[in-house]
Design a protein around this motif. Sequence first.
Motif, PDB file in Angstrom:
ATOM      1  N   ASP A  92       0.825  -1.262  -0.003  1.00  0.00           N
ATOM      2  CA  ASP A  92       0.029   0.036  -0.003  1.00  0.00           C
ATOM      3  C   ASP A  92       0.828   1.212  -0.014  1.00  0.00           C
ATOM      4  OD1 ASP A  92      -1.684   1.962   0.608  1.00  0.00           O
ATOM      5  OD2 ASP A  92      -2.650   1.114   2.411  1.00  0.00           O
ATOM      6  N   ALA A  93       1.008   1.797  -1.059  1.00  0.00           N
ATOM      7  CA  ALA A  93       1.959   3.049  -1.265  1.00  0.00           C
ATOM      8  C   ALA A  93       1.762   3.905  -2.783  1.00  0.00           C
ATOM      9  CB  ALA A  93       3.579   2.412  -1.223  1.00  0.00           C
ATOM     10  N   PRO A  94       1.905   5.143  -2.899  1.00  0.00           N
ATOM     11  CA  PRO A  94       1.462   5.528  -4.224  1.00  0.00           C
ATOM     12  C   PRO A  94       2.250   5.067  -5.409  1.00  0.00           C
ATOM     13  CG  PRO A  94       1.835   7.312  -2.267  1.00  0.00           C
ATOM     14  CD  PRO A  94       2.415   5.893  -1.576  1.00  0.00           C
ATOM     15  N   PHE A  95       3.533   5.019  -5.186  1.00  0.00           N
ATOM     16  CA  PHE A  95       4.699   4.494  -6.226  1.00  0.00           C
ATOM     17  C   PHE A  95       4.539   5.279  -7.454  1.00  0.00           C
ATOM     18  CE2 PHE A  95       4.074   0.403  -4.069  1.00  0.00           C
ATOM     19  CZ  PHE A  95       5.287   0.002  -3.974  1.00  0.00           C
ATOM     20  N   GLY A  96       4.041   6.595  -7.255  1.00  0.00           N
ATOM     21  CA  GLY A  96       4.047   7.435  -8.258  1.00  0.00           C
ATOM     22  C   GLY A  96       5.266   7.733  -9.165  1.00  0.00           C
ATOM     23  N   ARG A  97       6.472   8.115  -8.195  1.00  0.00           N
ATOM     24  CA  ARG A  97       7.512   8.555  -8.816  1.00  0.00           C
ATOM     25  C   ARG A  97       8.267   7.315  -9.809  1.00  0.00           C
ATOM     26  NH1 ARG A  97      12.771   9.672  -5.238  1.00  0.00           N
ATOM     27  NH2 ARG A  97      11.902  11.830  -5.383  1.00  0.00           N
ATOM     28  N   TYR A  98       7.780   6.185  -9.848  1.00  0.00           N
ATOM     29  CA  TYR A  98       8.434   5.045 -10.420  1.00  0.00           C
ATOM     30  C   TYR A  98       7.446   4.642 -11.801  1.00  0.00           C
ATOM     31  CZ  TYR A  98      10.731   5.226  -5.917  1.00  0.00           C
ATOM     32  OH  TYR A  98      11.633   5.471  -4.851  1.00  0.00           O
ATOM     33  N   PHE A  99       6.356   5.223 -11.884  1.00  0.00           N
ATOM     34  CA  PHE A  99       5.593   4.706 -12.765  1.00  0.00           C
ATOM     35  C   PHE A  99       6.025   4.759 -14.215  1.00  0.00           C
ATOM     36  CE2 PHE A  99       1.221   6.122 -10.760  1.00  0.00           C
ATOM     37  CZ  PHE A  99       1.243   5.090  -9.859  1.00  0.00           C
ATOM     38  N   ASP A 100       6.934   5.668 -14.485  1.00  0.00           N
ATOM     39  CA  ASP A 100       7.558   6.053 -16.054  1.00  0.00           C
ATOM     40  C   ASP A 100       8.653   4.921 -16.157  1.00  0.00           C
ATOM     41  OD1 ASP A 100       6.084   7.955 -16.829  1.00  0.00           O
ATOM     42  OD2 ASP A 100       7.262   9.359 -15.928  1.00  0.00           O
ATOM     43  N   THR A 101       8.988   3.774 -15.449  1.00  0.00           N
ATOM     44  CA  THR A 101      10.087   2.979 -15.542  1.00  0.00           C
ATOM     45  C   THR A 101       9.248   1.594 -15.881  1.00  0.00           C
ATOM     46  OG1 THR A 101      11.390   4.132 -13.908  1.00  0.00           O
ATOM     47  CG2 THR A 101      12.048   1.914 -14.543  1.00  0.00           C
ATOM     48  N   PRO A 102       8.982   1.158 -17.238  1.00  0.00           N
ATOM     49  CA  PRO A 102       8.346  -0.156 -17.405  1.00  0.00           C
ATOM     50  C   PRO A 102       8.635  -1.185 -16.764  1.00  0.00           C
ATOM     51  CG  PRO A 102       8.900   1.294 -19.346  1.00  0.00           C
ATOM     52  CD  PRO A 102       9.487   2.035 -18.256  1.00  0.00           C
ATOM     53  N   ASP A 103      10.114  -1.575 -16.328  1.00  0.00           N
ATOM     54  CA  ASP A 103      10.487  -2.589 -15.840  1.00  0.00           C
ATOM     55  C   ASP A 103      10.571  -2.577 -14.322  1.00  0.00           C
ATOM     56  OD1 ASP A 103      12.650  -1.050 -15.984  1.00  0.00           O
ATOM     57  OD2 ASP A 103      14.114  -2.645 -16.572  1.00  0.00           O
ATOM     58  N   TYR A 104      10.032  -1.457 -13.732  1.00  0.00           N
ATOM     59  CA  TYR A 104      10.246  -1.123 -12.389  1.00  0.00           C
ATOM     60  C   TYR A 104      10.133  -2.652 -11.593  1.00  0.00           C
ATOM     61  CZ  TYR A 104       9.485   0.698  -7.740  1.00  0.00           C
ATOM     62  OH  TYR A 104       9.701   0.916  -6.454  1.00  0.00           O
ATOM     63  N   LEU A 105       8.975  -3.359 -11.778  1.00  0.00           N
ATOM     64  CA  LEU A 105       8.540  -4.442 -10.899  1.00  0.00           C
ATOM     65  C   LEU A 105       9.595  -5.497 -11.102  1.00  0.00           C
ATOM     66  CD1 LEU A 105       4.727  -4.348 -11.115  1.00  0.00           C
ATOM     67  CD2 LEU A 105       5.888  -3.836  -9.287  1.00  0.00           C
ATOM     68  N   ALA A 106      10.046  -6.030 -12.320  1.00  0.00           N
ATOM     69  CA  ALA A 106      10.963  -6.831 -12.550  1.00  0.00           C
ATOM     70  C   ALA A 106      12.255  -6.503 -12.041  1.00  0.00           C
ATOM     71  CB  ALA A 106      11.251  -7.013 -14.143  1.00  0.00           C
ATOM     72  N   ALA A 107      12.548  -5.315 -12.167  1.00  0.00           N
ATOM     73  CA  ALA A 107      13.771  -4.853 -11.324  1.00  0.00           C
ATOM     74  C   ALA A 107      13.859  -4.906  -9.934  1.00  0.00           C
ATOM     75  CB  ALA A 107      14.376  -3.259 -11.869  1.00  0.00           C
ATOM     76  N   ALA A 108      12.620  -4.677  -9.250  1.00  0.00           N
ATOM     77  CA  ALA A 108      12.473  -4.672  -7.864  1.00  0.00           C
ATOM     78  C   ALA A 108      12.251  -6.120  -7.329  1.00  0.00           C
ATOM     79  CB  ALA A 108      10.837  -4.106  -7.415  1.00  0.00           C
ATOM     80  N   ALA A 109      11.922  -7.081  -8.170  1.00  0.00           N
ATOM     81  CA  ALA A 109      11.774  -8.613  -7.864  1.00  0.00           C
ATOM     82  C   ALA A 109      13.272  -8.915  -7.851  1.00  0.00           C
ATOM     83  CB  ALA A 109      11.185  -9.174  -8.866  1.00  0.00           C
ATOM     84  N   ASP A 110      14.085  -8.547  -8.728  1.00  0.00           N
ATOM     85  CA  ASP A 110      15.551  -9.055  -8.616  1.00  0.00           C
ATOM     86  C   ASP A 110      16.197  -8.290  -7.795  1.00  0.00           C
ATOM     87  OD1 ASP A 110      17.573 -10.336 -10.018  1.00  0.00           O
ATOM     88  OD2 ASP A 110      18.547  -8.152 -10.499  1.00  0.00           O
ATOM     89  N   ARG A 111      16.125  -7.185  -7.277  1.00  0.00           N
ATOM     90  CA  ARG A 111      16.816  -6.488  -6.478  1.00  0.00           C
ATOM     91  C   ARG A 111      16.700  -6.852  -5.134  1.00  0.00           C
ATOM     92  NH1 ARG A 111      15.321  -1.597  -7.667  1.00  0.00           N
ATOM     93  NH2 ARG A 111      16.684  -1.461  -9.435  1.00  0.00           N
ATOM     94  N   HIS A 112      15.423  -7.018  -4.722  1.00  0.00           N
ATOM     95  CA  HIS A 112      14.959  -7.376  -3.424  1.00  0.00           C
ATOM     96  C   HIS A 112      14.829  -8.783  -3.214  1.00  0.00           C
ATOM     97  CE1 HIS A 112      14.531  -2.904  -2.548  1.00  0.00           C
ATOM     98  NE2 HIS A 112      14.169  -2.887  -3.683  1.00  0.00           N
ATOM     99  N   ARG A 113      15.205  -9.624  -4.330  1.00  0.00           N
ATOM    100  CA  ARG A 113      15.299 -11.219  -4.024  1.00  0.00           C
ATOM    101  C   ARG A 113      13.960 -11.701  -3.843  1.00  0.00           C
ATOM    102  NH1 ARG A 113      17.882 -13.456  -0.013  1.00  0.00           N
ATOM    103  NH2 ARG A 113      17.459 -11.823   1.359  1.00  0.00           N
ATOM    104  N   TRP A 114      12.877 -11.435  -4.567  1.00  0.00           N
ATOM    105  CA  TRP A 114      11.489 -11.973  -4.518  1.00  0.00           C
ATOM    106  C   TRP A 114      11.628 -13.316  -5.172  1.00  0.00           C
ATOM    107  CZ3 TRP A 114       7.973  -7.692  -6.550  1.00  0.00           C
ATOM    108  CH2 TRP A 114       7.805  -6.830  -5.637  1.00  0.00           C
ATOM    109  N   PRO A 115      10.899 -14.403  -4.912  1.00  0.00           N
ATOM    110  CA  PRO A 115      11.173 -15.627  -5.286  1.00  0.00           C
ATOM    111  C   PRO A 115      11.021 -15.534  -6.599  1.00  0.00           C
ATOM    112  CG  PRO A 115       9.840 -15.935  -3.296  1.00  0.00           C
ATOM    113  CD  PRO A 115      10.068 -14.292  -3.548  1.00  0.00           C
ATOM    114  N   GLU A 116      11.593 -16.825  -7.593  1.00  0.00           N
ATOM    115  CA  GLU A 116      11.575 -16.764  -8.939  1.00  0.00           C
ATOM    116  C   GLU A 116       9.917 -16.809  -9.196  1.00  0.00           C
ATOM    117  OE1 GLU A 116      13.098 -16.865 -12.800  1.00  0.00           O
ATOM    118  OE2 GLU A 116      14.134 -16.707 -10.913  1.00  0.00           O
ATOM    119  N   GLY A 117       9.534 -16.322 -10.289  1.00  0.00           N
ATOM    120  CA  GLY A 117       8.246 -16.739 -10.644  1.00  0.00           C
ATOM    121  C   GLY A 117       6.994 -15.596  -9.923  1.00  0.00           C
ATOM    122  N   THR A 118       7.348 -14.901  -8.994  1.00  0.00           N
ATOM    123  CA  THR A 118       6.544 -13.831  -8.415  1.00  0.00           C
ATOM    124  C   THR A 118       5.628 -13.385  -9.364  1.00  0.00           C
ATOM    125  OG1 THR A 118       7.953 -13.883  -6.406  1.00  0.00           O
ATOM    126  CG2 THR A 118       6.315 -12.126  -6.715  1.00  0.00           C
TER     127      THR A 118
END
Length: 195
Positions: A92-118
């Motif tokens: 639960d957060a606005p995330f507005g600053r990051y909206f223009d980065t298309p791969d933001y979620l993929a990069a976040a998953a990698d950087r923050h070590r989310w499980p493979e296939g999240t």
Amino acid sequence: MNTPRVYVVIGPAGSGKSSVARLLAGHTGAAYLDKDTVCTRLTEALLARAGTDPSERDHNPYYQSVVMDLEYATLLDLAGDNLRTGRPVVLDAPFGRYFDTPDYLAAAADRHRWPEGTECVVVRVRADKETARARVAARGYARDASKLTDWDAFWDKASRAECRWTGAHRLDFDNGAEGVTAEAVARAVGAAPCR
């Protein structure tokens, strides 16, 4: 084991993100992580220590250039901790600053070590301008003062922000004056496609 899933609930101040996010967490059994709850005390201490107004975010250069990214990194690390235990997460957060980065979620998953296939589900919450303003005024947070001072300018910018993230499922909720019910959340989640 179930596919790990993170619901990223976005929308401008007063849209009712938190109400929808809590309903979503309740329905899915997900960990509910609110950036304000996670970070506000530390953020205010950092801003005060830097000699700036601890309540000002939108027009505080120190917050914008230093603190904000730390808040989001902390939130995304906590998401990873929960996802690695097999528990879904609602952010639960606005995330507005990051909206223009298309791969933001993929990069976040990698950087923050989310499980493979999240799986990521972006949950956009909308409300009309006056309903949102009334909600922001009613909650009485000092950090909202600059928004309320020039609500038209804030709302114009916030409501035009387009989330360009790729690689996620999408859910949309109109959370106007009538609000969103638990039943509406359950229907939307049940109809959401899974990979």
